[in-house]
Scaffold this active site. Structure first.
Site, PDB file in Angstrom:
ATOM      1  N   GLU A 134       1.244  -1.382  -0.168  1.00 63.30           N
ATOM      2  CA  GLU A 134       0.128   0.023   0.364  1.00 63.30           C
ATOM      3  C   GLU A 134       0.771   1.142  -0.508  1.00 63.30           C
ATOM      4  OE1 GLU A 134      -3.343  -0.446  -0.476  1.00 63.30           O
ATOM      5  OE2 GLU A 134      -4.137  -1.454   0.590  1.00 63.30           O
TER       6      GLU A 134
ATOM      7  N   CYS B  99      -2.195   9.270   2.824  1.00 70.56           N
ATOM      8  CA  CYS B  99      -1.843   9.322   1.125  1.00 70.56           C
ATOM      9  C   CYS B  99      -2.821   8.802  -0.373  1.00 70.56           C
ATOM     10  CB  CYS B  99      -1.773   6.757   1.249  1.00 70.56           C
ATOM     11  SG  CYS B  99      -3.192   6.362   2.259  1.00 70.56           S
TER      12      CYS B  99
HETATM   13  P1  NAD Z   1       8.520   4.545   4.314  1.00 69.71           P
HETATM   14  O1  NAD Z   1       8.120   4.443   3.947  1.00 69.71           O
HETATM   15  O2  NAD Z   1       9.316   5.782   5.614  1.00 69.71           O
HETATM   16  O3  NAD Z   1       7.990   3.791   6.674  1.00 69.71           O
HETATM   17  C1  NAD Z   1       7.657   3.280   6.175  1.00 69.71           C
HETATM   18  C2  NAD Z   1       7.542   1.884   7.241  1.00 69.71           C
HETATM   19  O4  NAD Z   1       9.341   0.937   6.669  1.00 69.71           O
HETATM   20  C3  NAD Z   1       8.264   2.237   8.897  1.00 69.71           C
HETATM   21  O5  NAD Z   1       7.860   1.241   9.990  1.00 69.71           O
HETATM   22  C4  NAD Z   1       9.195   2.275   8.934  1.00 69.71           C
HETATM   23  O6  NAD Z   1      10.260   2.090  10.148  1.00 69.71           O
HETATM   24  C5  NAD Z   1       9.898   0.524   7.405  1.00 69.71           C
HETATM   25  N1  NAD Z   1      10.853   1.269   7.004  1.00 69.71           N
HETATM   26  C6  NAD Z   1      11.892   2.535   6.456  1.00 69.71           C
HETATM   27  N2  NAD Z   1      12.344   2.527   6.007  1.00 69.71           N
HETATM   28  C7  NAD Z   1      12.323   0.920   6.057  1.00 69.71           C
HETATM   29  C8  NAD Z   1      14.080   0.360   4.895  1.00 69.71           C
HETATM   30  N3  NAD Z   1      15.065   0.528   4.588  1.00 69.71           N
HETATM   31  N4  NAD Z   1      13.622  -0.977   4.759  1.00 69.71           N
HETATM   32  C9  NAD Z   1      12.757  -1.803   5.370  1.00 69.71           C
HETATM   33  N5  NAD Z   1      11.877  -1.160   6.382  1.00 69.71           N
HETATM   34  C10 NAD Z   1      11.626   0.221   6.447  1.00 69.71           C
HETATM   35  O7  NAD Z   1       6.573   5.358   5.157  1.00 69.71           O
HETATM   36  P2  NAD Z   1       6.776   6.415   6.189  1.00 69.71           P
HETATM   37  O8  NAD Z   1       6.547   8.127   5.992  1.00 69.71           O
HETATM   38  O9  NAD Z   1       5.880   5.980   6.940  1.00 69.71           O
HETATM   39  O10 NAD Z   1       4.915   6.562   5.699  1.00 69.71           O
HETATM   40  C11 NAD Z   1       4.768   7.219   4.818  1.00 69.71           C
HETATM   41  C12 NAD Z   1       4.215   7.075   2.870  1.00 69.71           C
HETATM   42  O11 NAD Z   1       3.615   5.884   2.709  1.00 69.71           O
HETATM   43  C13 NAD Z   1       3.877   7.494   1.419  1.00 69.71           C
HETATM   44  O12 NAD Z   1       4.431   8.015   0.910  1.00 69.71           O
HETATM   45  C14 NAD Z   1       2.474   7.136   1.532  1.00 69.71           C
HETATM   46  O13 NAD Z   1       1.977   8.281   0.955  1.00 69.71           O
HETATM   47  C15 NAD Z   1       2.623   6.497   1.990  1.00 69.71           C
HETATM   48  N6  NAD Z   1       0.923   5.079   2.535  1.00 69.71           N
HETATM   49  C16 NAD Z   1       0.461   4.434   1.362  1.00 69.71           C
HETATM   50  C17 NAD Z   1      -0.778   4.043   2.345  1.00 69.71           C
HETATM   51  C18 NAD Z   1      -1.584   3.182   1.735  1.00 69.71           C
HETATM   52  O14 NAD Z   1      -2.711   3.073   1.999  1.00 69.71           O
HETATM   53  N7  NAD Z   1      -1.065   3.376   0.149  1.00 69.71           N
HETATM   54  C19 NAD Z   1      -1.518   4.702   3.304  1.00 69.71           C
HETATM   55  C20 NAD Z   1      -0.591   5.846   4.200  1.00 69.71           C
HETATM   56  C21 NAD Z   1       0.753   5.973   3.886  1.00 69.71           C
END
Ligand code: NAD
Length: 465
Positions: free
Chosen positions: A208, A242
């Protein structure tokens, strides 16, 4: 420790997989009761994380989780029942059906922007489908992460559901374990890392992800209503949503009228108390300094490239405040028009022909949603048929998330797989197909040796059935 918890869940997998509907519903009821008892603690945690307003937490975190949960409780029996499948002529005497069986040990990695909803929402589907779960909440929404950890350890043994908190390194370690499914919500960039790790064990994934969800406003739209909906959907959670409208493409003929209506709506929503927006408790904050700086750099970059702020633009790093900001632009390679904004900045871009708006959208990656405000069916059909996205909103936005009958998800860069309701249940299930032979086996007719008589039957089969 992480490996030990995974091992405990691995050993318990078959037990959980074979739980009955009633046992799964009991687990959901435990969560439901906990949420209702601890509603204030959830709201406080989110307020401590990014000053999210209490009522907004009720509306956008607690209510959708409870509604998803009640829907799962009401429908679980139906979802779990084997689904019989229509017979075919050649397999007329066979009994065929589909059973949704748990995938097994699943990992849920969640983001910070709706830290309760986007963790507990998928957890409900995973429990309903009969899985054991390890949850890795985001390190940025630490208070909510801690509360979720407390909730889960209070309600479930570790060999069923466990929370492992930590940063990306913790996530990376978890990704080395051989899960049966990974449900990831977060950025496209990290989504690609998840996909690569999952490929090693060919683990199924749901991604997602994010993206730039556009809004198109044509001259036939109800402009006042569109402006209110856009201001609500954009500045809710301070644009850190998002499916928030990322940018607006507006027909040249109505752009100045529409811009005025956007400004009026911001003032109505956030200034009617007479206070300035910075003091308004309804208006949350940016999650971290890092995210704040990224957003203010986007504003600077737009201004340097000739864009014009028509509302807002003020910010304060000390309390991570960014004013609702409207930017008139036609810059194709600015940060605000190329990258996902994920904050309270709304670029307004004028277009002359519908084709120009479509071209603008198609020059970017496929978004989660495309929103169209128009009364002209031909225009709506043209836009939907010439673009792609996970979903489409016509004369409305953001509300699609709360509709549990509507599968939710993206396409290509905005994600893969679907969540919510039955779609979420299926995501965490192995759609296992069963075929059981009947007493008579019609297929015997075509077993070798291929005599002339059998050849005729095969020929009839190929030609007419
Ligand atoms: P992110 O990708 O930075 O982090 C998400 C999760 O991944 C966190 O738990 C983080 O600890 C983990 N993570 C970060 N880097 C990682 C790595 N290198 N390897 C493994 N795990 C890792 O995202 P965010 O900043 O927390 O959230 C914002 C993003 O999420 C935006 O792009 C938004 O559009 C998207 N989002 C999508 C939806 C949806 O339903 N499609 C919903 C909410 C947010």
């Amino acid at each position: 420790m992480r490996k030990e918890i995974f091992q405990l869940q691995f050993e318990n997998k078959t037990n959980i997989k074979n739980t009955f509907e009633k046992e799964r519903i009991q687990k959901l009821i435990k969560i439901q009761k906990w949420i209702l008892t601890n509603r204030d603690r959830i709201k406080t945690a989110l307020h401590n994380d990014f000053k999210k307003n209490f009522d907004e937490t009720d509306l956008t975190e607690i209510y959708p989780v409870l509604s998803e949960l009640k829907h799962a409780k009401r429908n679980l029996k139906k979802w779990m029942n084997p689904k019989s499948v229509r017979r075919t002529l050649t397999l007329l005497t066979h009994k065929v059906f589909i059973k949704y069986e748990a995938k097994g040990n699943v990992l849920i990695i969640s983001p910070w922007n709706y830290p309760f909803l986007l963790t507990i929402g998928p957890l409900i589907s995973a429990i309903a489908a009969g899985n054991s779960v390890i949850i890795k909440p985001s390190e940025f929404s630490e208070n909510t992460g801690k509360l979720i950890e407390e909730m889960i350890s209070e309600l479930f043994p570790q060999n069923e559901i466990a929370v492992i908190r930590g940063n990306r390194n913790v996530s990376s370690e978890l990704l080395e374990l051989n899960f049966d499914h990974i449900f990831f919500t977060g950025s496209t960039e990290v989504g690609k890392i998840i996909a690569k790790s999952a490929a090693i064990n060919l683990t199924s994934i749901t991604l997602e992800l994010g993206g730039k969800s556009p809004v198109i406003i044509d001259e036939t739209a109800d402009l006042k209503s569109a402006a209110e909906k856009i201001v609500w959907g954009k500045f809710l959670n301070k644009g850190q949503t998002c499916i928030a409208p990322d940018y607006v493409l507006v027909d040249k003929k109505i752009i100045s009228q529409f811009s005025k209506l956007l400004i009026e709506s911001i003032d109505k929503f956030y200034k009617s108390s007479g206070n300035n927006i910075q003091e308004n408790g309804d208006y949350a904050r940016i999650i971290s300094e890092k995210h704040h700086n990224k957003l203010t750099e986007m504003i600077e970059n737009a201004l340097v490239n000739g864009s014009k702020i028509i509302y807002g633009g003020n910010h304060n790093l000390e309390n991570r405040f960014i004013e609702p900001t409207l930017i008139l632009t036609n810059c194709k390679n600015c940060k605000i028009t190329e990258e996902e904004i994920f904050g309270p900045i709304l670029p307004i871009i004028e277009y002359e022909k519908t084709d120009d708006a479509i071209e603008w959208i198609n020059n970017l990656c496929a978004p989660l949603t495309i929103y169209i405000f128009s009364k002209n069916k031909k225009v709506i059909d043209k836009i939907t048929s010439q673009t792609e996205s996970g979903g489409v909103g016509i004369n409305d936005l953001v509300v699609q998330f709360s509709h549990y009958h509507l599968p939710f998800g993206g396409v290509k860069n905005s994600g893969m797989g679907r969540s919510h309701g039955f779609a979420g249940f299926k995501t965490f299930s192995n759609e296992r197909s069963y075929i059981k032979s009947g007493r008579f086996n019609l297929l015997k007719i075509i077993y070798p040796p291929y005599t002339n008589f059998k050849k005729k039957i095969i020929d009839l089969l190929v030609r007419y059935f």
